[in-house]
Enzyme design. Structure first.
Site, PDB file in Angstrom:
ATOM      1  N   GLU A 167      33.416  -0.698 106.706  1.00  0.00           N
ATOM      2  CA  GLU A 167      32.876  -2.062 106.660  1.00  0.00           C
ATOM      3  C   GLU A 167      33.684  -2.997 105.764  1.00  0.00           C
ATOM      4  O   GLU A 167      33.180  -3.535 104.778  1.00  0.00           O
ATOM      5  CB  GLU A 167      31.408  -2.022 106.224  1.00  0.00           C
ATOM      6  CG  GLU A 167      30.519  -1.283 107.211  1.00  0.00           C
ATOM      7  CD  GLU A 167      29.032  -1.380 106.882  1.00  0.00           C
ATOM      8  OE1 GLU A 167      28.682  -1.681 105.730  1.00  0.00           O
ATOM      9  OE2 GLU A 167      28.224  -1.145 107.796  1.00  0.00           O
ATOM     10  N   GLU A 323      27.406   3.661 113.412  1.00  0.00           N
ATOM     11  CA  GLU A 323      26.253   3.991 112.565  1.00  0.00           C
ATOM     12  C   GLU A 323      24.988   3.399 113.159  1.00  0.00           C
ATOM     13  O   GLU A 323      24.998   2.285 113.687  1.00  0.00           O
ATOM     14  CB  GLU A 323      26.409   3.385 111.164  1.00  0.00           C
ATOM     15  CG  GLU A 323      27.494   3.968 110.314  1.00  0.00           C
ATOM     16  CD  GLU A 323      27.541   3.306 108.932  1.00  0.00           C
ATOM     17  OE1 GLU A 323      26.506   2.764 108.488  1.00  0.00           O
ATOM     18  OE2 GLU A 323      28.610   3.319 108.317  1.00  0.00           O
TER      19      GLU A 323
HETATM   20  C1  GLA Z   1      26.318   0.774 105.923  1.00  0.00           C
HETATM   21  C2  GLA Z   1      27.405   1.691 105.379  1.00  0.00           C
HETATM   22  C3  GLA Z   1      26.962   3.091 105.171  1.00  0.00           C
HETATM   23  C4  GLA Z   1      25.561   3.144 104.611  1.00  0.00           C
HETATM   24  C5  GLA Z   1      24.636   2.435 105.568  1.00  0.00           C
HETATM   25  C6  GLA Z   1      23.184   2.497 105.145  1.00  0.00           C
HETATM   26  O1  GLA Z   1      26.385   0.520 107.248  1.00  0.00           O
HETATM   27  O2  GLA Z   1      28.574   1.679 106.157  1.00  0.00           O
HETATM   28  O3  GLA Z   1      27.859   3.714 104.276  1.00  0.00           O
HETATM   29  O4  GLA Z   1      25.529   2.544 103.378  1.00  0.00           O
HETATM   30  O5  GLA Z   1      24.999   1.084 105.618  1.00  0.00           O
HETATM   31  O6  GLA Z   1      22.368   1.871 106.078  1.00  0.00           O
END
Ligand code: GLA
Ligand code: ZN
Length: 685
Positions: A167, A323
């Site tokens: 991210e 994710e």
């Molecule tokens: C983000 C991060 C992850 C984690 C999630 C939790 O998307 O990339 O490492 O922290 O949030 O929801």
């Protein structure tokens, strides 16, 4: 289908994330280094991975301190062992570069890797995603780590893709970044300070620059009133992040020329122009955390679909859901669990919109730390006997049953424009509703009407190729540079249908207003209208619109538009100018340009789009009416059609298909399906 086939010149073809593993991926973030002292957990995880019908683990995302505990002292033993184990258990690995969080020693020894905030204060060590993107030291440390990872694992049969960092986000205001910004600006204006002054309109308030050395990033303690400076700073921060990412890729490519690279994007993320970032990636992936079952459940559902459409459209090929959460997240004000069925339904929403992976954050819950209560496939309890585990395993079973869909396409004849530069310019602009112009939300509203109707829709930027679409919708496209104007004009002239709204064509790429009447730059002719004024209303204000004898409600904005060749299809009533057009249409070249002069809540556009879609012969995959919060989507490989019938409502429902289809899980032939709440059926023909 043949027509589209010919039109787009597409044959029978599947595009996989990695041809060496032509299957849906089901898995997620896995952090075995947190359990390095309890290796029996690793073996248990392998058993659980298989039981959960998972075939993928994303590893190494935040592993730097384990991989390089001291400067120059590398230890890859944990990765060696776990990658082999995953492979031996039938799994594949998406391997991360660890640049999303750096080890403590690096910050201590090289403070330049630490980010400086917009008040020009250097941050201390802590948290993650907070490094300087310009720092040569950080870039070199990352490159060295990436080279070693690529050399060691680039040919490992388990590893199928690179997950760059995590991210990417944020801005840095350190002296190195300030200098890089100056150079960026100098290049943009050909080293000519007069060009900069013109673009930034610096005569206003006597802000003229006499040298590029005077350029400083905007912030609370520095210049923030020069809008062009602010806009270019946003462009720079995005550019610099992408440049950092390119350096990560280059280091990997020295040893691993062929594995696809991706990075996990975020919905509605402001800092990075993802359409630009996408150009450097092989595959797009994103992290999706919709607020299911909240008071905004309905909007959330369509919004998740919007982002799937966006990320798929960026490369026009299957994307990854990197994710999502099993159960509930831990970082929202209220953290509600996914209800029964929702895990499978949200997973299949990904597939329905062209995604080829369903991945979670995270495989196993950690015992401590910031995210210890965040949902995971494996709970602290540790076994497979949990509701969440069973839900994930069920999702995995469905993915296995429909695996042949992997690599197929979503074919859209409609595109909606969502543009980062336009978004930045609107956000910065003083005028309209100053704090929240609701650009993203407005685009979602238009998209939701198409989503509801089961109409396949791509999401493109103002600079994307429009030629393959029949209908392009461009809400609030305030910033339209000359290139965009030219392409919109060409699109209509060559027979396309363009549907634009209030605020179209007000400024050029420097955020300078067009002279000679809005929509500017030549669009006035294309639309056959002149927009004389825009009115911004208080949230309580309501407008009356009539179309075909029916009444609609308008909110927030209305323009005073004159037709100049266009015909008016709807009328807007206002207290001081009587009536004026609410919707116009102009025949231009071989195409048509519609202009909506006010903000509606979706129902008005819904009514118009039914007509437009009918005229253009654009249909949903099935002809039967859909109940509220139910929709259908299609993927196909040019021969076989795959149909997804989705029920996001909290009600059981029955949907007639109008035709016979084969249920891919039960094998039965059906011409209607009954769905439980939050249920989905996948059919083929
Ligand atoms: C983000 C991060 C992850 C984690 C999630 C939790 O998307 O990339 O490492 O922290 O949030 O929801
Ligand atoms: Zn910096």
């Amino acid at each position: 289908m043949d027509v589209i086939n010919k039109k787009r010149g597409i044959g029978l073809m599947k595009q996989y994330i990695n041809e060496k593993f032509p299957h849906f991926l089901h898995g997620g973030d896995y952090n075995p280094e947190q359990w390095i002292d309890q290796k029996e957990i690793w073996d248990e995880d392998m058993r659980l991975m298989r039981l959960a019908n998972c075939n993928e683990m994303s590893v190494g995302i935040f592993s730097w301190a384990t991989l390089e505990p001291e400067e120059g002292k590398y230890d890859f033993s944990f990765l060696d062992e776990i990658i082999d184990k995953i492979y031996a258990n039938g799994g594949r690995v998406v391997l991360a570069t660890p640049s999303g969080a750096r080890p403590r020693w690096m910050a201590e020894k090289y403070p330049e890797v630490l980010r400086v905030d917009d008040s020009l204060r250097r941050m201390h060590y802590g948290a993650r995603h907070n490094h300087c993107y310009t720092s040569p030291v950080y870039r070199e440390k990352v490159a060295e780590m990436n080279r070693r990872l690529a050399e060691r694992y680039g040919k490992h049969p388990a590893v199928i893709a690179w997950h760059l960092s995590n991210e990417y986000s944020g801005k840095c205001y350190c002296p190195l970044c300030q200098q890089a910004f100056r150079e960026f600006v100098k290049k943009r204006y050909d080293g000519d300070i007069h060009k900069l002054n013109t673009a930034w309109w610096t005569t206003f308030w006597s802000h003229a620059y006499t040298s590029f050395d005077q350029v400083e990033m905007p912030g609370p303690r520095s210049e923030k009133c020069v809008l062009g400076l602010n806009l270019d700073h946003k462009r720079f921060s995005s550019y610099q992040t992408v440049d950092f990412m390119k350096a990560e890729i280059a280091a990997i490519r020295e040893f691993c020329p062929d594995l696809p690279v991706t990075t996990n994007m975020m919905p509605e993320h402001e800092d990075i122009n993802y359409f630009e970032m996408a150009k450097e990636l092989d595959v797009i992936s994103w992290d999706s955390y919709p607020i299911w079952h909240s008071p905004t459940h309905a909007r959330t559902t369509a919004c998740a679909a919007f982002w799937h459409d966006t990320f798929r459209s960026m490369k026009q090929r299957p994307h990854m859901l990197m994710e999502s959460v099993p159960g509930a997240v831990s970082w929202r004000e209220y953290n509600k669990l996914k209800r029964p069925g929702m895990d499978r339904l949200s997973a299949i929403q990904t597939i329905a919109h062209g995604g080829d992976t369903v991945q979670y954050f995270q495989f196993r819950k950690g015992r401590g730390g910031y995210e210890k209560l965040h949902g995971a496939i494996v709970d602290h309890e540790g076994s497979e006997n949990t509701r969440v585990f069973r839900a994930v395993a069920e999702t995995g079973a469905t993915l296995k049953a429909i695996d042949e869909i992997c690599g197929t396409e979503v074919r859209a004849r409609v595109a909606i424009v969502y543009d980062w530069e336009n978004r930045w310019a609107l956000e910065l602009c003083k005028g309209f509703a100053v704090k929240d112009k609701q650009y993203s939300r407005t685009v979602y509203t238009y998209h939701a009407e198409l989503w509801k109707r089961g109409i396949a829709t791509d999401v493109v930027s103002a600079h994307s190729d429009l030629s393959k679409y029949d209908l392009v919708i461009a809400p609030m496209l305030y910033m339209t540079d000359s290139d965009t104007v030219a392409r919109l004009e060409k699109f209509v002239a060559e027979g396309g249908t363009l549907y634009a709204t209030y605020m179209l064509g007000m400024v050029d790429e420097s955020d300078l207003c067009y002279l000679g009447g809005f929509p500017g730059g030549g669009l006035r002719r294309v639309f056959g209208i002149w927009n004389e004024e825009i009115d911004t209303f208080y949230p309580e204000d309501r407008l009356e619109i009539t179309m075909d004898g029916k009444l609609y409600e308008g909110v927030d904005y209305a323009e005073y538009v004159h037709t100049e060749g266009a015909s008016s299809l709807a009328e807007l009533k206002n207290d001081f100018y009587g009536t004026s057009p609410a919707l116009t249409v102009n025949e231009y070249g071989k195409g048509r340009a519609y202009y909506q002069t006010f903000r509606d809540r979706g129902d008005f556009f819904g009514a118009v789009c039914d007509k437009i879609l009918g005229e253009l012969n654009i249909h949903a995959p099935i002809a039967t009416p859909l109940p509220e919060l139910c929709t259908v989507h299609e993927r196909n490989d040019g021969e076989i059609r795959y149909l997804f019938v989705e029920n996001y409502s909290g009600k059981e429902t029955e949907i007639a298909l109008g035709d016979a289809w084969t249920d891919m899980e039960s094998g039965e032939t059906v011409d209607s399906v009954s769905l439980n709440k939050f249920d989905v059926r996948i059919l083929k023909k």
